[in-house]
Structure formats: C-alpha cells, structure tokens
Scaffold this motif. Sequence first.
Motif, PDB file in Angstrom:
ATOM      1  N   ALA A   1     -77.820  23.110   3.290  1.00 16.11           N
ATOM      2  CA  ALA A   1     -76.502  23.393   2.723  1.00 16.11           C
ATOM      3  C   ALA A   1     -75.897  24.665   3.317  1.00 16.11           C
ATOM      4  O   ALA A   1     -76.557  25.704   3.375  1.00 16.11           O
ATOM      5  CB  ALA A   1     -76.617  23.524   1.206  1.00 16.11           C
ATOM      6  N   TYR A   2     -74.638  24.570   3.724  1.00 21.30           N
ATOM      7  CA  TYR A   2     -73.872  25.711   4.237  1.00 21.30           C
ATOM      8  C   TYR A   2     -72.578  25.834   3.446  1.00 21.30           C
ATOM      9  O   TYR A   2     -71.980  24.834   3.034  1.00 21.30           O
ATOM     10  CB  TYR A   2     -73.522  25.511   5.715  1.00 21.30           C
ATOM     11  N   ARG A   3     -72.135  27.086   3.258  1.00 21.87           N
ATOM     12  CA  ARG A   3     -70.809  27.307   2.688  1.00 21.87           C
ATOM     13  C   ARG A   3     -69.842  27.631   3.813  1.00 21.87           C
ATOM     14  O   ARG A   3     -70.192  28.324   4.776  1.00 21.87           O
ATOM     15  CB  ARG A   3     -70.836  28.436   1.657  1.00 21.87           C
ATOM     16  N   THR A   4     -68.642  27.089   3.676  1.00 24.26           N
ATOM     17  CA  THR A   4     -67.599  27.299   4.663  1.00 24.26           C
ATOM     18  C   THR A   4     -66.351  27.797   3.945  1.00 24.26           C
ATOM     19  O   THR A   4     -66.121  27.452   2.779  1.00 24.26           O
ATOM     20  CB  THR A   4     -67.329  26.008   5.454  1.00 24.26           C
ATOM     21  N   TYR A   5     -65.546  28.608   4.597  1.00 27.73           N
ATOM     22  CA  TYR A   5     -64.426  29.301   3.965  1.00 27.73           C
ATOM     23  C   TYR A   5     -63.093  28.816   4.538  1.00 27.73           C
ATOM     24  O   TYR A   5     -63.012  28.478   5.729  1.00 27.73           O
ATOM     25  CB  TYR A   5     -64.568  30.812   4.155  1.00 27.73           C
ATOM     26  N   VAL A   6     -62.071  28.804   3.703  1.00 28.82           N
ATOM     27  CA  VAL A   6     -60.754  28.295   4.101  1.00 28.82           C
ATOM     28  C   VAL A   6     -59.661  29.225   3.591  1.00 28.82           C
ATOM     29  O   VAL A   6     -59.733  29.733   2.468  1.00 28.82           O
ATOM     30  CB  VAL A   6     -60.510  26.876   3.548  1.00 28.82           C
TER      31      VAL A   6
ATOM     32  N   LYS B   1     -75.502  29.908   5.499  1.00 29.35           N
ATOM     33  CA  LYS B   1     -76.352  29.127   4.599  1.00 29.35           C
ATOM     34  C   LYS B   1     -75.990  29.467   3.156  1.00 29.35           C
ATOM     35  O   LYS B   1     -75.781  30.630   2.800  1.00 29.35           O
ATOM     36  CB  LYS B   1     -77.834  29.437   4.849  1.00 29.35           C
ATOM     37  N   THR B   2     -75.932  28.444   2.310  1.00 31.45           N
ATOM     38  CA  THR B   2     -75.629  28.641   0.901  1.00 31.45           C
ATOM     39  C   THR B   2     -76.640  29.599   0.260  1.00 31.45           C
ATOM     40  O   THR B   2     -77.846  29.478   0.475  1.00 31.45           O
ATOM     41  CB  THR B   2     -75.650  27.296   0.164  1.00 31.45           C
ATOM     42  N   GLY B   3     -76.107  30.575  -0.478  1.00 30.91           N
ATOM     43  CA  GLY B   3     -76.953  31.542  -1.155  1.00 30.91           C
ATOM     44  C   GLY B   3     -77.500  32.622  -0.246  1.00 30.91           C
ATOM     45  O   GLY B   3     -78.303  33.452  -0.680  1.00 30.91           O
ATOM     46  N   GLN B   4     -77.039  32.650   1.021  1.00 33.48           N
ATOM     47  CA  GLN B   4     -77.588  33.606   1.982  1.00 33.48           C
ATOM     48  C   GLN B   4     -76.494  34.388   2.709  1.00 33.48           C
ATOM     49  O   GLN B   4     -76.677  34.816   3.851  1.00 33.48           O
ATOM     50  CB  GLN B   4     -78.468  32.876   3.001  1.00 33.48           C
ATOM     51  N   ALA B   5     -75.377  34.604   2.062  1.00 30.31           N
ATOM     52  CA  ALA B   5     -74.270  35.320   2.699  1.00 30.31           C
ATOM     53  C   ALA B   5     -74.683  36.708   3.161  1.00 30.31           C
ATOM     54  O   ALA B   5     -74.223  37.199   4.205  1.00 30.31           O
ATOM     55  CB  ALA B   5     -73.083  35.420   1.745  1.00 30.31           C
ATOM     56  N   ASP B   6     -75.569  37.338   2.409  1.00 30.67           N
ATOM     57  CA  ASP B   6     -75.942  38.717   2.726  1.00 30.67           C
ATOM     58  C   ASP B   6     -76.909  38.829   3.900  1.00 30.67           C
ATOM     59  O   ASP B   6     -77.204  39.933   4.352  1.00 30.67           O
ATOM     60  CB  ASP B   6     -76.558  39.386   1.493  1.00 30.67           C
ATOM     61  N   GLU B   7     -77.415  37.688   4.383  1.00 27.94           N
ATOM     62  CA  GLU B   7     -78.352  37.715   5.514  1.00 27.94           C
ATOM     63  C   GLU B   7     -77.713  38.350   6.756  1.00 27.94           C
ATOM     64  O   GLU B   7     -78.398  38.907   7.599  1.00 27.94           O
ATOM     65  CB  GLU B   7     -78.825  36.302   5.849  1.00 27.94           C
ATOM     66  N   GLU B   8     -76.398  38.236   6.869  1.00 26.53           N
ATOM     67  CA  GLU B   8     -75.683  38.818   8.010  1.00 26.53           C
ATOM     68  C   GLU B   8     -74.982  40.122   7.631  1.00 26.53           C
ATOM     69  O   GLU B   8     -74.229  40.669   8.426  1.00 26.53           O
ATOM     70  CB  GLU B   8     -74.655  37.814   8.551  1.00 26.53           C
ATOM     71  N   HIS B   9     -75.212  40.582   6.390  1.00 30.88           N
ATOM     72  CA  HIS B   9     -74.585  41.809   5.887  1.00 30.88           C
ATOM     73  C   HIS B   9     -73.060  41.706   5.964  1.00 30.88           C
ATOM     74  O   HIS B   9     -72.362  42.669   6.256  1.00 30.88           O
ATOM     75  CB  HIS B   9     -75.080  43.037   6.657  1.00 30.88           C
ATOM     76  N   ILE B  10     -72.554  40.503   5.687  1.00 29.84           N
ATOM     77  CA  ILE B  10     -71.112  40.256   5.643  1.00 29.84           C
ATOM     78  C   ILE B  10     -70.791  39.693   4.266  1.00 29.84           C
ATOM     79  O   ILE B  10     -71.290  38.618   3.909  1.00 29.84           O
ATOM     80  CB  ILE B  10     -70.666  39.255   6.731  1.00 29.84           C
ATOM     81  N   SER B  11     -69.999  40.390   3.489  1.00 34.15           N
ATOM     82  CA  SER B  11     -69.676  39.916   2.147  1.00 34.15           C
ATOM     83  C   SER B  11     -68.762  38.692   2.234  1.00 34.15           C
ATOM     84  O   SER B  11     -68.141  38.422   3.263  1.00 34.15           O
ATOM     85  CB  SER B  11     -68.977  41.016   1.351  1.00 34.15           C
ATOM     86  N   LYS B  12     -68.673  37.983   1.130  1.00 37.37           N
ATOM     87  CA  LYS B  12     -67.821  36.795   1.097  1.00 37.37           C
ATOM     88  C   LYS B  12     -66.359  37.181   1.290  1.00 37.37           C
ATOM     89  O   LYS B  12     -65.610  36.483   1.977  1.00 37.37           O
ATOM     90  CB  LYS B  12     -68.041  36.039  -0.211  1.00 37.37           C
ATOM     91  N   MET B  13     -65.936  38.288   0.703  1.00 39.17           N
ATOM     92  CA  MET B  13     -64.557  38.721   0.869  1.00 39.17           C
ATOM     93  C   MET B  13     -64.276  39.100   2.328  1.00 39.17           C
ATOM     94  O   MET B  13     -63.208  38.830   2.865  1.00 39.17           O
ATOM     95  CB  MET B  13     -64.266  39.904  -0.060  1.00 39.17           C
ATOM     96  N   GLU B  14     -65.270  39.718   2.964  1.00 40.73           N
ATOM     97  CA  GLU B  14     -65.101  40.077   4.365  1.00 40.73           C
ATOM     98  C   GLU B  14     -65.000  38.828   5.233  1.00 40.73           C
ATOM     99  O   GLU B  14     -64.323  38.838   6.261  1.00 40.73           O
ATOM    100  CB  GLU B  14     -66.264  40.951   4.829  1.00 40.73           C
ATOM    101  N   ARG B  15     -65.652  37.746   4.823  1.00 43.73           N
ATOM    102  CA  ARG B  15     -65.561  36.508   5.596  1.00 43.73           C
ATOM    103  C   ARG B  15     -64.130  35.972   5.585  1.00 43.73           C
ATOM    104  O   ARG B  15     -63.633  35.466   6.582  1.00 43.73           O
ATOM    105  CB  ARG B  15     -66.555  35.471   5.057  1.00 43.73           C
ATOM    106  N   TYR B  16     -63.471  36.069   4.439  1.00 36.91           N
ATOM    107  CA  TYR B  16     -62.059  35.682   4.389  1.00 36.91           C
ATOM    108  C   TYR B  16     -61.229  36.570   5.317  1.00 36.91           C
ATOM    109  O   TYR B  16     -60.321  36.092   6.022  1.00 36.91           O
ATOM    110  CB  TYR B  16     -61.520  35.778   2.960  1.00 36.91           C
TER     111      TYR B  16
END
Length: 527
Positions: free
Chosen positions: A256-261, A314-329
């Motif tokens: 499972a992966y999360r993707t952002y839009v 990967k779902t539940g692993q956003a912090d593995e790259e030290h990039i927050s979800k808000m930063e991904r947007y």
Amino acid sequence: MNSSENKIKSSTITSGENISFWIDTTSIISFHKPDKDITAEVLLIGGGIAGLTTAYKLLQEGKKVVLVEDGFIGSGETGRTTAHLTCALDDRYYFLEETFGEDAAKLAAESHRAAIDEIEQIVTTLNIDCSFKRVNGYLLLDSTDKEENLDKEFKATQKAGLATSILQGTPSVANGENQRCLVFHEQAQFHILHYLKGLADAIITLGGIIYTEAHAEEITKKGAKVNGYTFSADQIVVATNTPVNDIMTMHTKQHAYRTYVIAGKIPKDTLPYSLWWDTGDQESKWVSQPYHYVRLEEYDEHYDLLISGGEDHKTGQADEEHISKMERYDRLESWTRNYFPMLEDDLIYKWSGQVMEPVDSLGFMGKNPGDDNIYIITGDSGNGMTHATIGALIISDSITGIKNKLEDLYSPSRITLKTTRDFIKEAGNMASQYLDWIKGSDLKNTADLQMGDGGVLSSGLKRIAVYRDYDNTLKAFSAVCPHLGCIVQWNGDEKSFDCPCHGSRFDTEGTVINGPSQTDLPKIHIK
C-alpha cells in the motif's frame, strides 16, 4: 428495491480539512442498509468502479446479483482517483517485456486499450453524462531518468501495438519546447462519480440489489455476514481495493502507498484537455518509483481545474524520508507550478488516496488463490480505472463459463521470479515495521495532544492509539492492527491511524476504513 428507493447523502470524503474534488461536486449515492438475510447467485463486495462494473456485466448476462458497500457508492478509493484512462502504465512496457515477454506486454497493452473502449461503450449505451472525452497523454522524463529510456519505451510500446509517437517538445508545459516526450494517442478521461451513478442506476434497472453502509465480514465460499445478516451466494467477488477475505497471501504480493493530489483553477482554454506524466524518481527509496500525473477537468464557464498528483510513499511510513505530509503537498505544488505556471495562487482542493502496488506491475484479477468461487480485483497501481474494468471483464467471463484470454496474465496465483529482488525489498520493509513494538512511541503524554491531533504512546508492553477530539474529548484504542499485529501510525493529514505493514486504516473512532483488516481497533479506557 427499485430505482426510486435510492437516496442521496450529503456526506463527503475529506482529507484533513480539504474536500475531495469528486465528492464536492456530486453527492454520494446511498441505498438501503441490509435488513434481512439474502440469497443470490453472485455477491459483490465493494461499491467502487470494480464492483459496480462487474455487477453490471453479470446482470447483462442474466445473473442474480447483490452488491454491498461498507460506506457509500464511490466513498472508497474510487472517489479519490484522478481518473486517468490510459494505456500508459506506472511501470514501463520495456519492463513488462523483460519480465513477462513480448507477447504478455502486448496483451497487457491490448487489455488497457480494451478497458478504455469498454468504458466508452458503457457511457454511450447508458447515456451517462460524465464528461468522457478522448485525449492525448504525454510521458516526459523525470530529471533523474535517462533520454535513452524514453526511446526504449517508445520501441516497447510500438511492439506492444499501441498508437504512440515521439515529440521533440512537450505540448503546453512551461519550457517544454526542448523537453522530448512520448505521446500516447487516444487516451481518455471522465468524471468518475457521475460514471458510477450511471452504473448504479443501470444495476437497479436490470434487477440488481445494492446495499450501502453494509459491512461484510466472515467471507467464505458460502457468502458473508453483512451487518449481522447472512448473505449466501454461489460466487463471491471481493472488489475492495485490497482483499479483505485474504489474511496473508495477496498482501505479500502487493503493498500500500499513499499518493497526494492538489487542484486549482486555470483560465478556461489556457490548456488543451490532456494527460501528462513524468517517468518517476529513479533514485527513490521506494520500489514503486513515485511519479507525477496531471490532467484537466471542467470547472465552470470561466475556469478549468488543473489536477496534479504524486509524492507517493508507503502507507504509514511518511516519516521514513523525513518529509511531512504537509510538505509533500508543498513539493507537489512547487513541481506543478514549474510546469504549469498558469495555475492560480489559491489551491481549491487537496486530498490523498491509497493505491496498491503489485511487485511485478500487473494487477491481480481472478480467482483468489486456493478458492474456486471467490474472486478478487486488486493491485490497481496507478491505473485503477482500467485495471478495475479489466478485472470486471475477466471475472464476469469466468462466472459465465467463458475462458478470457487475459485470465492467466492477471491471475492472482501467479509467481513472477524475475521480480524476486523487489519482492525481497518490499518484504524486508514490511518486516522492519514490527520493530515499532520495541521502539519508543511518538507521544510521551496525552497532555501533549492538541485538539484534532493524535498519536501513539507506550504503556508498559501496550501500544495505545489516542486522539483528542475538537470538543477536547480523549479517545483511546489499541494501536495494534487487528490484521497481523503491526503498530499503527498517526496520519495528521487524513485524521486516521494507518498500518505501515499492509495499509489498513482506521478513523478517529477506531473504525476500520481500509482493509485488509476487517475489524476495528479495540477501545481502551485511559485516565
């Protein structure tokens, strides 16, 4: 139940405080909840494009069909798609050729082309007003990719029988005159929930039954329990994004992966209706090599909507790259404005979705391993609309006794030895998540929680998921995923607890909203 009995709910799909575009522009389609035991020839579990298309095809063949959906029609991952209809796959055709052979790559290309044609035919036959249109798609190189790979892909698509060509510049993107691209001709796009509404209406007209807010569990070859009622069937189709009938087997084959839009306005007629993608980050730590994807959608008489996605993890692993979800947007917006500077300053929508990435790139559609009458549709990757339609065609043929030529290619039982390296890498990633049992928690004390925030804390050997509601009420649950015992992680963007092993997700009430878990997080009382 006839067509007059369905009702429209005003519920919406949300991503944090942001409302998904599809749901914001059309109400969710709701039917009655189960109120009695049911017997049918075919039980469909899942009210997205996979379940509805399969139900529609089987009803056309005279089968007695019942469909159940845990939420509302389109309220799962189908409602979060950006709805590209394309033969351009997440993984390159030269990869499919090297992995499966030229004949299989050609068959894969043919299957996605047939899926687009099938959707177009359904739109025409049912006269569905869903803004379906044929468009070109443009594949351009990511900055980490090599020019030679574009030529390699062009040759592979030609051998696969697709209508493609190379351009020395990419149309309509900033500074695209020197950006070579591969054009996929005769692709398509549509408004997915309008399409689902047309399919749901047709299902009812053909005599099918649809139940919403209908939670299926205890799925066996005899049927399932749905809200406590017994639903019996000769054939069962599990079309739930990730199979909820399977405990282990399929969850080692896909991840499972999360993707952002994001979506924002551009002046009407600034860009042609088209699809754009890049080839993905070749240096990514993730096996899936996340890529960006863009399209237009009608908005109003003055504006079109530019919809752009990517920045997967990967779902539940956003912090593995030290990039927050808000930063991904933020990163997604920066990438989008670089290529499409006409995007207006204020974005209108932001949301995220979940995709299942099969290790060998092809979806899984057919009989569930070890079962004779239970079918699954999963492994959608970034091509959920076409993969789901392919699955519906394969499974409806199988149930009606027809041997579909795609059956073996997409078999859930297949083993692909040439992708063993990726399989081991993904399996190692999954296994490493169990270390969360011995790691320190991300939250020291519930007093640290702000309203609208959540986290996981340790209490001896226990791991507790906690959430502080906007009325300052503290809610607590076991942080152990009921599926296979991973520790869930707080997702502040979606306001959910996500399992980093297999992608199960739970809302702030502990209720399961994504499988493979079938059950909720047990409630815990804490002071």
